[in-house]
Write a protein that holds these residues in place. Structure first.
Motif, mmCIF file in Angstrom:
data_model
loop_
_atom_site.group_PDB
_atom_site.id
_atom_site.type_symbol
_atom_site.label_atom_id
_atom_site.label_comp_id
_atom_site.label_asym_id
_atom_site.label_seq_id
_atom_site.Cartn_x
_atom_site.Cartn_y
_atom_site.Cartn_z
ATOM 1 N N ARG A 122 53.155 -12.999 38.075
ATOM 2 C CA ARG A 122 52.058 -13.965 38.114
ATOM 3 C C ARG A 122 52.569 -15.395 37.992
ATOM 4 O O ARG A 122 52.098 -16.296 38.694
ATOM 5 C CB ARG A 122 51.062 -13.677 36.993
ATOM 6 N N LEU A 131 52.059 -18.254 40.801
ATOM 7 C CA LEU A 131 51.432 -19.513 40.389
ATOM 8 C C LEU A 131 52.358 -20.696 40.665
ATOM 9 O O LEU A 131 51.916 -21.739 41.166
ATOM 10 C CB LEU A 131 51.046 -19.456 38.909
ATOM 11 N N GLU A 176 50.032 -7.253 39.716
ATOM 12 C CA GLU A 176 49.420 -8.522 39.346
ATOM 13 C C GLU A 176 49.359 -8.718 37.832
ATOM 14 O O GLU A 176 49.142 -9.836 37.370
ATOM 15 C CB GLU A 176 48.022 -8.626 39.948
ATOM 16 N N GLN A 177 49.543 -7.672 37.061
ATOM 17 C CA GLN A 177 49.518 -7.783 35.605
ATOM 18 C C GLN A 177 50.901 -8.102 35.029
ATOM 19 O O GLN A 177 51.024 -8.364 33.845
ATOM 20 C CB GLN A 177 48.961 -6.504 34.973
#
Length: 155
Positions: free
Chosen positions: A25, A29, A19-20
């Motif tokens: 991400r 999104l 997730e980093q």
């Protein structure tokens, strides 16, 4: 031997690491934004690709399919199919390019402009909600960051 708790903690660490990753991400999104936009078009006679095509055409004005595809990073064949479908709905029309008789141009019709005028407030409201949620400064910073990321990708 690891216990169940340690295995779970290790999995959670890996998920957190995933997730980093910026590109991960941004991908997630992007998918969420697309899903939300598709839902906003649920009662419309067009899909999200067609909506993006129409809004781009509204901004650029009469354009070739190749130029439209390039501008919105859409496969040229998909752009062509989208334009044909929009023509069937009466939202766009094809015209001959006066400077190149073999080239066709696509333009919004009055009906297409009227449709966008009816549907656009939904998307403008979403933009306003996002801007309000982030605040003006953070919203401007987000755009500046996206500009820099686009530049980094082009380099």
């Amino acid at each position: 031997m690891q216990t169940k708790k340690q295995e779970l903690e290790a999995k959670l660490r890996k998920i957190h690491e995933l997730e980093q990753r910026l590109t991960f991400r941004l991908h997630i999104l992007s998918k969420q934004i697309d899903q939300q936009a598709a839902e906003m078009l649920r009662d419309a006679p067009i899909n999200l690709s067609a909506y993006r095509f129409m809004t781009t055409l509204e901004s650029l004005g009469e354009s070739s399919i190749a130029d439209m595809a390039r501008f919105i990073t859409m496969d040229r064949a998909l752009a062509s199919r989208t334009a044909v479908e929009l023509e069937r709905n009466g939202f766009v029309e094809f015209r001959k390019d006066p400077s190149n008789r073999r080239k066709k141009l696509v333009a919004l019709t009055g009906e297409g402009e009227a449709f966008l005028a009816r549907i656009m407030p939904r998307f403008e409201a979403r933009r306003a909600r996002l801007r309000d949620h982030l605040g003006e400064d953070m919203f401007a910073t987000l755009h500046a960051c996206l500009d820099r990321l686009e530049g980094a990708i082009r380099d």
